[in-house]
Design a protein around this motif. Structure first.
Motif, PDB file in Angstrom:
ATOM      1  N   VAL A 171       0.840  -1.203   0.000  1.00 42.17           N
ATOM      2  CA  VAL A 171       0.000   0.000   0.000  1.00 42.17           C
ATOM      3  C   VAL A 171       0.873   1.250   0.000  1.00 42.17           C
ATOM      4  O   VAL A 171       0.567   2.240  -0.661  1.00 42.17           O
ATOM      5  N   LYS A 172       1.990   1.201   0.717  1.00 40.52           N
ATOM      6  CA  LYS A 172       2.876   2.365   0.772  1.00 40.52           C
ATOM      7  C   LYS A 172       3.419   2.713  -0.608  1.00 40.52           C
ATOM      8  O   LYS A 172       3.519   3.890  -0.970  1.00 40.52           O
ATOM      9  N   ASP A 173       3.760   1.698  -1.380  1.00 41.05           N
ATOM     10  CA  ASP A 173       4.274   1.953  -2.723  1.00 41.05           C
ATOM     11  C   ASP A 173       3.177   2.507  -3.634  1.00 41.05           C
ATOM     12  O   ASP A 173       3.434   3.372  -4.475  1.00 41.05           O
ATOM     13  N   ARG A 174       1.961   1.994  -3.470  1.00 37.91           N
ATOM     14  CA  ARG A 174       0.844   2.548  -4.267  1.00 37.91           C
ATOM     15  C   ARG A 174       0.575   3.988  -3.867  1.00 37.91           C
ATOM     16  O   ARG A 174       0.300   4.856  -4.703  1.00 37.91           O
ATOM     17  N   ALA A 175       0.676   4.273  -2.574  1.00 30.40           N
ATOM     18  CA  ALA A 175       0.405   5.623  -2.086  1.00 30.40           C
ATOM     19  C   ALA A 175       1.438   6.625  -2.594  1.00 30.40           C
ATOM     20  O   ALA A 175       1.110   7.804  -2.835  1.00 30.40           O
ATOM     21  N   LYS A 176       2.693   6.183  -2.768  1.00 29.30           N
ATOM     22  CA  LYS A 176       3.743   7.095  -3.230  1.00 29.30           C
ATOM     23  C   LYS A 176       3.404   7.702  -4.590  1.00 29.30           C
ATOM     24  O   LYS A 176       3.749   8.856  -4.871  1.00 29.30           O
ATOM     25  N   VAL A 177       2.728   6.946  -5.431  1.00 32.05           N
ATOM     26  CA  VAL A 177       2.333   7.452  -6.741  1.00 32.05           C
ATOM     27  C   VAL A 177       1.458   8.690  -6.588  1.00 32.05           C
ATOM     28  O   VAL A 177       1.593   9.678  -7.323  1.00 32.05           O
ATOM     29  N   PHE A 178       0.585   8.671  -5.581  1.00 38.59           N
ATOM     30  CA  PHE A 178      -0.370   9.771  -5.459  1.00 38.59           C
ATOM     31  C   PHE A 178       0.170  10.944  -4.646  1.00 38.59           C
ATOM     32  O   PHE A 178      -0.376  12.045  -4.718  1.00 38.59           O
ATOM     33  N   LEU A 179       1.234  10.739  -3.913  1.00 38.35           N
ATOM     34  CA  LEU A 179       1.950  11.889  -3.366  1.00 38.35           C
ATOM     35  C   LEU A 179       2.652  12.647  -4.495  1.00 38.35           C
ATOM     36  O   LEU A 179       2.695  13.885  -4.496  1.00 38.35           O
ATOM     37  N   LYS A 180       3.186  11.906  -5.468  1.00 33.67           N
ATOM     38  CA  LYS A 180       3.745  12.555  -6.665  1.00 33.67           C
ATOM     39  C   LYS A 180       2.632  13.236  -7.461  1.00 33.67           C
ATOM     40  O   LYS A 180       2.818  14.325  -8.022  1.00 33.67           O
ATOM     41  N   TYR A 181       1.494  12.570  -7.515  1.00 30.82           N
ATOM     42  CA  TYR A 181       0.354  13.118  -8.253  1.00 30.82           C
ATOM     43  C   TYR A 181      -0.067  14.466  -7.663  1.00 30.82           C
ATOM     44  O   TYR A 181      -0.376  15.416  -8.397  1.00 30.82           O
ATOM     45  N   HIS A 182      -0.089  14.549  -6.339  1.00 31.12           N
ATOM     46  CA  HIS A 182      -0.406  15.804  -5.641  1.00 31.12           C
ATOM     47  C   HIS A 182       0.465  16.933  -6.175  1.00 31.12           C
ATOM     48  O   HIS A 182      -0.029  18.028  -6.493  1.00 31.12           O
ATOM     49  N   ASP A 183       1.756  16.688  -6.282  1.00 26.23           N
ATOM     50  CA  ASP A 183       2.682  17.738  -6.726  1.00 26.23           C
ATOM     51  C   ASP A 183       2.494  18.077  -8.203  1.00 26.23           C
ATOM     52  O   ASP A 183       2.620  19.238  -8.607  1.00 26.23           O
ATOM     53  N   LEU A 184       2.180  17.082  -9.013  1.00 29.93           N
ATOM     54  CA  LEU A 184       1.948  17.336 -10.432  1.00 29.93           C
ATOM     55  C   LEU A 184       0.692  18.179 -10.650  1.00 29.93           C
ATOM     56  O   LEU A 184       0.655  19.044 -11.530  1.00 29.93           O
ATOM     57  N   VAL A 185      -0.330  17.928  -9.855  1.00 32.38           N
ATOM     58  CA  VAL A 185      -1.544  18.760  -9.938  1.00 32.38           C
ATOM     59  C   VAL A 185      -1.213  20.204  -9.570  1.00 32.38           C
ATOM     60  O   VAL A 185      -1.634  21.152 -10.246  1.00 32.38           O
ATOM     61  N   LYS A 186      -0.440  20.368  -8.505  1.00 29.92           N
ATOM     62  CA  LYS A 186      -0.037  21.721  -8.099  1.00 29.92           C
ATOM     63  C   LYS A 186       0.752  22.409  -9.208  1.00 29.92           C
ATOM     64  O   LYS A 186       0.472  23.566  -9.564  1.00 29.92           O
ATOM     65  N   ASP A 187       1.715  21.714  -9.775  1.00 27.45           N
ATOM     66  CA  ASP A 187       2.599  22.320 -10.772  1.00 27.45           C
ATOM     67  C   ASP A 187       1.877  22.627 -12.083  1.00 27.45           C
ATOM     68  O   ASP A 187       2.317  23.506 -12.836  1.00 27.45           O
ATOM     69  N   ASN A 188       0.802  21.895 -12.363  1.00 32.41           N
ATOM     70  CA  ASN A 188       0.083  22.060 -13.629  1.00 32.41           C
ATOM     71  C   ASN A 188      -1.298  22.675 -13.426  1.00 32.41           C
ATOM     72  O   ASN A 188      -2.181  22.518 -14.261  1.00 32.41           O
ATOM     73  N   ARG A 189      -1.471  23.394 -12.325  1.00 36.18           N
ATOM     74  CA  ARG A 189      -2.792  23.906 -11.981  1.00 36.18           C
ATOM     75  C   ARG A 189      -3.346  24.888 -13.015  1.00 36.18           C
ATOM     76  O   ARG A 189      -4.573  24.923 -13.237  1.00 36.18           O
ATOM     77  N   ASP A 190      -2.504  25.684 -13.645  1.00 41.01           N
ATOM     78  CA  ASP A 190      -3.014  26.634 -14.631  1.00 41.01           C
ATOM     79  C   ASP A 190      -3.634  25.913 -15.824  1.00 41.01           C
ATOM     80  O   ASP A 190      -4.697  26.310 -16.315  1.00 41.01           O
ATOM     81  N   THR A 191      -2.986  24.867 -16.281  1.00 42.90           N
ATOM     82  CA  THR A 191      -3.554  24.095 -17.392  1.00 42.90           C
ATOM     83  C   THR A 191      -4.838  23.404 -16.972  1.00 42.90           C
ATOM     84  O   THR A 191      -5.815  23.357 -17.742  1.00 42.90           O
ATOM     85  N   ILE A 192      -4.856  22.866 -15.753  1.00 43.00           N
ATOM     86  CA  ILE A 192      -6.076  22.222 -15.257  1.00 43.00           C
ATOM     87  C   ILE A 192      -7.228  23.218 -15.216  1.00 43.00           C
ATOM     88  O   ILE A 192      -8.344  22.929 -15.692  1.00 43.00           O
ATOM     89  N   MET A 193      -6.986  24.409 -14.681  1.00 45.34           N
ATOM     90  CA  MET A 193      -8.051  25.409 -14.609  1.00 45.34           C
ATOM     91  C   MET A 193      -8.500  25.832 -15.995  1.00 45.34           C
ATOM     92  O   MET A 193      -9.704  26.032 -16.237  1.00 45.34           O
ATOM     93  N   ASP A 194      -7.571  25.962 -16.935  1.00 41.59           N
ATOM     94  CA  ASP A 194      -7.947  26.277 -18.315  1.00 41.59           C
ATOM     95  C   ASP A 194      -8.881  25.210 -18.879  1.00 41.59           C
ATOM     96  O   ASP A 194      -9.925  25.521 -19.478  1.00 41.59           O
ATOM     97  N   LEU A 195      -8.518  23.947 -18.692  1.00 41.75           N
ATOM     98  CA  LEU A 195      -9.325  22.852 -19.229  1.00 41.75           C
ATOM     99  C   LEU A 195     -10.707  22.803 -18.580  1.00 41.75           C
ATOM    100  O   LEU A 195     -11.712  22.562 -19.257  1.00 41.75           O
ATOM    101  N   VAL A 196     -10.765  23.028 -17.270  1.00 39.79           N
ATOM    102  CA  VAL A 196     -12.056  23.052 -16.580  1.00 39.79           C
ATOM    103  C   VAL A 196     -12.947  24.144 -17.157  1.00 39.79           C
ATOM    104  O   VAL A 196     -14.137  23.930 -17.443  1.00 39.79           O
ATOM    105  N   GLN A 197     -12.394  25.330 -17.346  1.00 44.59           N
ATOM    106  CA  GLN A 197     -13.176  26.427 -17.893  1.00 44.59           C
ATOM    107  C   GLN A 197     -13.570  26.160 -19.338  1.00 44.59           C
ATOM    108  O   GLN A 197     -14.687  26.462 -19.758  1.00 44.59           O
ATOM    109  N   ILE A 198     -12.655  25.607 -20.119  1.00 44.03           N
ATOM    110  CA  ILE A 198     -12.940  25.321 -21.523  1.00 44.03           C
ATOM    111  C   ILE A 198     -14.102  24.348 -21.666  1.00 44.03           C
ATOM    112  O   ILE A 198     -14.996  24.531 -22.490  1.00 44.03           O
TER     113      ILE A 198
END
Length: 552
Positions: free
Chosen positions: A105-132
Motif C-alpha cells: 500500500v505504501k508503494d501505491r500511495a507514493k504514486v499519489f503523493l507525486k500526483y499531488h505535486d503534479l496537480v499543483k505544478d500544472n494547476r493553470d492548465t487544469i483550470m484552463d481545461l475546466v473552464q474550456i
C-alpha cells in the motif's frame, strides 16, 4: 448530455420548447456569425496537448465533437468506444490489477503523493481545461485543483493504516488470534458527469486505485479532456499502464457492458439513472455507491450576520452557475430579517460579475450545454407564468456567450410550479419566508432529496443543523466546508443517493473484508474426558466472567 454545438439543435432533435431558450439560441447564432468577440481559447489548449490527451483514451473508430461553452467553438473529436470493445478494456485492466494489488500500500500511495505535486505544478492548465469544457469561472475552477490535491494527499497518508491488517477480538481470549484484512474488489467502473470535469473524473478514482483496484472510467464526453489530463498526470506520477483506462462513449451504448464487467460501481449523476443502475447492480450482486440529485435548502436565522450570509449565499447558490449537485436552490429566511436580507441579496445578485474570462475577476460563468439552458429557461418561464415574482435575473445573455443565463432570484414560488420541487441544476434560487425554527426545519425537510443543506445563524445552530435531513450540512459557510473536509464522509440521503465518498468509507468501500482466525493450543470442543455438559458449564462461567471484566 447532448454533444451538440451550443446554440444549435442536434440533427433529429426537437426544437427548444422554451421561448427564451429559442430566442437565446437564435441570438447566439447571429452573434457568432457576426463575430462578437466571445472569449477565445486559452493558449494552453494547443493541438499538441489535445493530441496527447486523446492518445490516452481507449482507442475507438467513431468520434463525436465537443464544443466550448464560452464561445461555441469546437474543442476536440472525442473517440467513442463501442460495446463490443469494452470486454477487451476490462481484460487489460484485470491483467494490470493483479501486479498492482501485489504491491505494498505504501508503494501505491507514493504514486499519489507525486500526483499531488503534479496537480499543483500544472494547476493553470487544469483550470484552463475546466473552464474550456464547463464554462465556470476561474475561482470555481481553482476549487477543483484544491480538492484533488486534498484528496490525493489524504488517501496517500491514511491508506497504509486503514488497509493494513486490523487485529480483532477472538472467540476465546488469547487462544484465538483474529485479524481482518482488506482485499481489492478487482476492477471498478466509475461513471462521472460533466459539472465538475476534473474533480469527479479523479476524486473517486484515487481511493479506488490506492485500494489496489484497476479502474475503467466513463466520464461524460463534455468532461473528456479534463479526465484524460487527470490520467495523463497519473501516468507521469508512475501509475502503471492499463490500470486506469478511460473509455469514452454514450451511456446508452456502453453503460451495460461497463456494469456487466465491473466488480464495483461508482456513479455520480441523476436520481433516475441511479435507480436503474442500482437495480442492475443488485441483480449481479455487486456493490455500488451513488451520489445523485438534490433540491438543497438553506436556512437563514434571525440572528445571522446579514452581510456575511449574503456573500455566502452567492457562493452557495451561484457557484458553477448553479450546476452543482450540492448548491442551494431553496432559500428560507426567518421573518424578522427577511426584508433586509432579501433586499441586500437581490442587490448583490443583480450586480454579480457575469462573463467569460480566464482570469479570477468573474463571479459567475456560463452554463455548459444547450440542454441546461433550455431546462433552466423553461423552469423560470413556467414559474413566472404561474405568478412567481422575479427579483433578479431570469433571462439569457447571448451577448456574453451562447450559453450565459443571468443569476436568478425568485419569490412567490408555489407547489404548482415545476421548479418548486424538481432540481433545476442552474443559477435559479427560490426565496421563502418562515417564522419559527421548527417551521424552517420542516420546510427544509419537505423534499424527497437529502443531499446537502446549509444553516446560517448564531446560537444553537448545531442543534438545528442536526435536525435537517441531509448527508452534509454546513454552518455559516457554503458547501465547500463539508465537501473539502475529505476526512469526513460525503453522501446523500433519500433520493440523493446511497453510500458516500471521502473519509474511511470512501476508501474501504473499494475493498472486501476477509477475516482470518488462528486457534492456538485448545480447540473449541470439550478437551480430553470432559463431557459436553461440563463444557457448557465452563463456557457459561467464562462468558459471565468476560462480561464482568468488561471484555468486549
Amino acid at each position: 448530455m447532448a454533444n451538440t454545438k451550443p446554440g444549435t439543435v442536434a440533427k433529429g432533435a426537437k426544437a427548444p420548447k422554451s421561448t427564451a431558450a429559442a430566442k437565446a439560441a437564435a441570438a447566439a447564432a447571429k452573434a457568432a456569425a457576426e463575430g462578437p468577440g466571445f472569449a477565445p481559447m486559452p493558449k494552453s489548449l494547443t493541438p499538441e496537448l489535445v493530441a496527447r490527451l486523446l492518445s490516452r483514451a481507449v482507442p475507438a473508430s467513431g468520434t463525436v465533437t465537443t464544443y466550448a461553452p464560452y464561445n461555441g467553438l469546437p474543442l476536440a473529436d472525442i473517440p467513442q468506444v463501442s460495446a463490443e470493445e469494452i470486454d477487451t478494456v476490462f481484460a487489460r485492466a484485470r491483467a494490470a490489477q493483479a501486479a498492482w494489488a501485489a504491491m505494498s500500500v505504501k508503494d501505491r500511495a507514493k504514486v499519489f503523493l507525486k500526483y499531488h505535486d503534479l496537480v499543483k505544478d500544472n494547476r493553470d492548465t487544469i483550470m484552463d481545461l475546466v473552464q474550456i469544457e464547463n464554462g465556470k469561472t476561474r475561482r470555481d475552477a481553482f476549487r477543483e485543483v484544491m480538492d484533488i490535491m486534498n484528496t490525493a494527499r489524504y488517501y496517500a497518508r491514511v491508506a497504509p493504516d486503514l488497509l493494513g491488517p486490523q487485529g480483532r477480538t477472538g472467540v476465546t481470549p488469547v487462544l484465538t488470534a483474529v485479524k481482518e484484512i482488506h482485499i481489492p474488489k478487482g476492477v471498478v467502473s466509475v461513471i462521472s458527469p460533466w459539472n465538475f470535469p476534473f474533480i469527479l473524473s479523479v476524486c473517486d478514482t484515487i481511493p479506488a486505485l490506492i485500494a489496489g483496484n484497476a479502474v475503467v472510467q466513463k466520464p461524460d464526453n463534455q468532461a473528456a479532456l479534463c479526465a484524460l489530463y487527470g490520467l495523463d498526470l497519473a501516468l507521469q506520477a508512475g501509475l502503471p499502464e492499463g490500470l486506469w483506462q478511460i473509455a469514452l462513449g454514450k451511456s446508452s451504448q456502453i453503460g451495460t457492458p461497463l456494469l456487466d464487467n465491473a466488480d464495483y460501481l461508482m456513479f455520480t449523476g441523476s436520481t433516475k439513472t441511479g435507480r436503474y443502475l442500482a437495480a442492475e447492480a443488485g441483480k449481479r450482486l455487486i456493490a455500488s455507491s451513488m451520489e445523485l440529485g438534490g433540491k438543497n435548502p438553506m436556512l437563514v436565522l434571525d440572528d445571522a450576520d446579514i452581510e456575511r450570509t449574503v456573500e455566502g449565499s452567492l457562493r452557495s447558490c451561484y457557484g458553477g452557475a448553479g450546476q452543482v449537485c450540492v448548491s442551494i436552490e431553496r432559500l428560507y429566511v426567518q421573518d424578522k430579517i427577511y426584508d433586509e436580507f432579501v433586499g441586500a441579496l437581490t442587490e448583490r445578485v443583480r450586480n454579480l460579475a457575469l462573463g467569460a474570462t480566464y482570469e479570477f475577476g468573474m463571479e459567475m460563468g456560463s452554463l455548459t450545454s444547450q440542454e441546461q439552458l433550455e431546462v433552466i429557461s423553461s423552469h423560470v418561464e413556467d414559474a413566472v407564468s404561474k405568478g412567481a415574482t422575479v427579483l433578479a435575473g431570469a433571462k439569457a445573455r447571448p451577448d456574453l456567450g451562447p450559453l450565459f443565463y443571468e443569476p436568478t432570484l425568485l419569490e412567490g414560488v408555489t407547489d404548482d410550479m415545476t421548479l418548486c420541487r424538481n432540481e433545476t441544476f442552474g443559477p435559479v434560487v427560490s426565496v421563502y419566508r418562515f417564522k419559527t425554527v421548527d417551521e424552517g426545519v420542516a420546510l427544509a425537510n419537505d423534499t424527497e432529496y437529502g443531499l446537502a443543506a446549509s444553516v446560517w445563524g448564531g446560537t444553537d445552530v448545531d442543534d438545528i443543523a442536526a435536525r435537517i435531513h441531509a448527508g452534509i450540512v454546513t454552518i455559516n459557510e457554503d458547501y465547500i466546508a463539508a465537501w473539502g473536509s475529505v476526512d469526513a464522509p460525503m453522501g446523500g440521503l433519500g433520493d440523493s443517493g446511497m453510500g458516500s465518498r471521502h473519509g474511511t468509507y470512501g476508501l474501504l468501500k473499494y475493498t472486501s473484508s476477509q477475516t482470518i482466525a488462528r486457534q492456538r493450543v485448545l480447540t473449541l470442543q470439550p478437551p480430553g474426558p470432559m463431557t459436553h455438559e461440563q463444557f457448557e458449564t465452563g463456557i457459561m462461567m467464562s462468558l459471565d466472567l468476560l462480561k464482568k471484566v468488561r471484555w468486549r
